[in-house]
Design an enzyme around this catalytic site. Structure first.
Site, mmCIF file in Angstrom:
data_model
loop_
_atom_site.group_PDB
_atom_site.id
_atom_site.type_symbol
_atom_site.label_atom_id
_atom_site.label_comp_id
_atom_site.label_asym_id
_atom_site.label_seq_id
_atom_site.Cartn_x
_atom_site.Cartn_y
_atom_site.Cartn_z
ATOM 1 N N LYS A 93 0.803 -1.221 0.000
ATOM 2 C CA LYS A 93 0.000 0.000 0.000
ATOM 3 C C LYS A 93 0.841 1.278 0.000
ATOM 4 O O LYS A 93 0.436 2.293 -0.540
ATOM 5 C CB LYS A 93 -0.937 -0.003 1.208
ATOM 6 C CG LYS A 93 -1.934 -1.164 1.153
ATOM 7 C CD LYS A 93 -3.353 -0.709 1.305
ATOM 8 C CE LYS A 93 -4.343 -1.712 0.785
ATOM 9 N NZ LYS A 93 -4.300 -3.003 1.476
ATOM 10 N N GLU B 245 -10.173 6.235 3.015
ATOM 11 C CA GLU B 245 -11.056 5.218 3.564
ATOM 12 C C GLU B 245 -10.169 4.044 3.954
ATOM 13 O O GLU B 245 -9.095 3.865 3.399
ATOM 14 C CB GLU B 245 -12.079 4.765 2.512
ATOM 15 C CG GLU B 245 -11.559 3.733 1.488
ATOM 16 C CD GLU B 245 -10.457 4.250 0.563
ATOM 17 O OE1 GLU B 245 -10.330 5.484 0.404
ATOM 18 O OE2 GLU B 245 -9.713 3.417 -0.002
ATOM 19 N N SER C 8 1.708 -9.795 -1.188
ATOM 20 C CA SER C 8 1.356 -8.388 -0.987
ATOM 21 C C SER C 8 1.626 -7.852 0.411
ATOM 22 O O SER C 8 1.812 -6.655 0.586
ATOM 23 C CB SER C 8 -0.112 -8.170 -1.354
ATOM 24 O OG SER C 8 -0.945 -9.068 -0.626
HETATM 25 C C1 LIG Z 1 -5.184 -4.113 1.181
HETATM 26 C C2 LIG Z 1 -4.487 -5.365 0.908
HETATM 27 C C3 LIG Z 1 -4.846 -6.206 -0.166
HETATM 28 C C4 LIG Z 1 -6.029 -5.952 -1.055
HETATM 29 O O1 LIG Z 1 -5.990 -4.789 -1.832
HETATM 30 P P1 LIG Z 1 -5.666 -4.797 -3.379
HETATM 31 O O2 LIG Z 1 -5.997 -3.415 -3.811
HETATM 32 O O3 LIG Z 1 -6.545 -5.832 -4.026
HETATM 33 O O4 LIG Z 1 -4.241 -5.128 -3.541
HETATM 34 C C5 LIG Z 1 -4.095 -7.334 -0.404
HETATM 35 N N1 LIG Z 1 -3.050 -7.672 0.398
HETATM 36 C C6 LIG Z 1 -2.695 -6.902 1.443
HETATM 37 C C7 LIG Z 1 -1.546 -7.347 2.284
HETATM 38 C C8 LIG Z 1 -3.390 -5.737 1.739
HETATM 39 O O5 LIG Z 1 -3.027 -4.981 2.789
#
Ligand SMILES: *Cc1c(COP(=O)(O)O)cnc(C)c1O
Length: 402
Positions: A93, A115, A382
């Site tokens: 993020k 948000e 992610s």
């Molecule tokens: C917020 C988040 C997501 C989901 O958001 P995307 O916009 O689909 O990437 C996925 N993995 C993690 C670790 C997150 O914090």
């Protein structure tokens, strides 16, 4: 998708999806943002500044790690993990909030609003607000504030104001609506920092561009390591920003397959999952035309997932378009399998993933027996799992009690 099609087009459309469906007051702010972004993108100083922050502050480039024990556990694959979990604040993020924060400062905005659902985007926004010395207000559903109390504390420690949202289901969808409402009355001083590739144009484009650093790095790293492109990319999809960040730079590489994994929640009964691409129908939510989980009267359905970050009834228009044109394939993995995915990665590699990318690991484990021997796969990791240990611990004790 034709070979060199530019996405989105000048009106912010990805095929039939995307666009801007917002009140008049917001329209002017979106135009201002679009112009500022177009100028920044061409500006070498902006790009240099962002690159510097991504390196020195966030920790880029992230490694592309060859997961040998996981590969072996899955048969004869070659699995690489793109380690966004190693970034500052623990997820991808920050790539986006640094980009939008810099843009906001350039536009002379003194206040950021955002948000948040799980609180991860709220924390990433509060972090850059502190870094740039601007005010920050984060809208969060009351139910989410209760479930994610630790992230509420983190945001407040960083100096942000966290405003509870009590409408609707008291979760992310309602927090987003509230943030948009607040923006309508404060656009002159405030930048709305959206956390995924959703919302009206130009957000799906600019968030994608800020996240595409994931795929650009991964592409160069895999070419250096293997001398060829991967056979498959896999990433989890909530709003879709980490997945599109990985996929987009590979979209013209026809031999690279892409799979997005959505949250199957408790079951695929309406209201109990968040698999928008798999189960949704076209509609308008939060300013864009895309796929959407809705009942037959067009009312947005509630969603459910063990991972708060995937718990959203909409999805980015670029994913809807990739699915329509068959450039990517979208599948669903439920809560129980996602937990096993997290455990698999923890045990084989010593990496505890967030429950969101655990969905991608779980799907890879399911798919592995059907992949050709020696297939090369890049998984978008992610985020890290610290935020989810309580959830995992609850399900572990349930399992041991059974
Ligand atoms: C917020 C988040 C997501 C989901 O958001 P995307 O916009 O689909 O990437 C996925 N993995 C993690 C670790 C997150 O914090």
């Amino acid at each position: 998708m034709s070979r060199r099609e530019i996405l989105p087009d000048r009106t912010g459309h990805f095929g039939p999806f995307g666009g801007k469906f917002v009140p008049e007051t917001v329209m002017a702010a979106l135009d201002e943002l679009e112009r500022a972004y177009a100028a920044s993108r061409r500006d070498a100083r902006f790009r240099r500044e962002l690159r510097g922050l991504l390196r020195q502050y966030a920790g880029r480039p992230t490694p592309l790690y060859h997961a040998r024990r996981l590969s072996k556990a899955l048969g004869s694959l070659k699995v690489y993990l793109k380690r966004e979990d190693l970034l500052h604040t623990g997820a991808h993020k920050i790539n986006n909030t640094l980009g939008q924060g810099l843009l906001a400062v350039r536009m002379g905005k003194r206040r950021l609003i955002a948000e948040t659902g799980a609180g991860q985007h709220g924390v990433a926004t509060a972090t850059v607000a502190a870094l740039f010395g601007v005010e920050c207000e984060v809208f969060m559903g009351e139910e989410d504030m209760r479930r994610q109390a630790l992230n509420v504390v983190r945001m407040r420690l960083l100096g942000a104001r966290v405003t509870p949202v009590s409408g609707g289901t008291k979760t992310l969808k309602d927090a987003t609506s509230e943030a948009i409402r607040n923006w309508v009355t404060t656009v002159r001083t405030t930048h709305y920092c959206i956390g995924s590739v959703v919302g009206p144009h130009p957000y799906p484009m600019l968030v994608r561009d800020f996240q595409a650093v994931i795929g650009r790095e991964a592409r160069a790293q895999i070419l250096a390591a293997e001398g060829r492109l991967p056979d498959l990319l896999i990433a989890c999809v909530g709003g879709g920003s980490n997945a599109i960040g990985l996929f987009h730079p590979f979209r013209h590489d026809r031999r690279v397959n892409m799979i997005g994994v959505e949250a199957g929640g408790a079951s695929l009964t309406p209201g109990h999952h968040a698999s928008t691409l798999v189960k949704g129908r076209p509609g308008i939510l939060h300013g864009a035309y895309s796929l959407l989980l809705q009942d037959r009267f067009g009312q947005v359905l509630p969603t459910e997932s063990i991972s708060a970050g995937l718990d959203y009834p909409g999805v980015g228009p670029e994913h809807a378009y990739y699915q329509l044109t068959k450039r990517a394939q979208y599948v669903t993995v439920g809560d129980a399998k996602a937990l096993r995915g997290a455990e698999l990665l923890a045990r084989t590699e010593g990496i505890l993933p967030a429950l969101e990318p655990a969905h991608a690991i779980a799907y890879l484990a399911e798919l592995a027996p059907r992949l050709p021997r020696g297939s090369c796969v890049v998984v978008g990791l992610s985020g890290r799992g610290d935020k989810d240990v309580e959830t995992m611990s609850a399900s572990m004790s349930a399992k041991h009690a059974a």
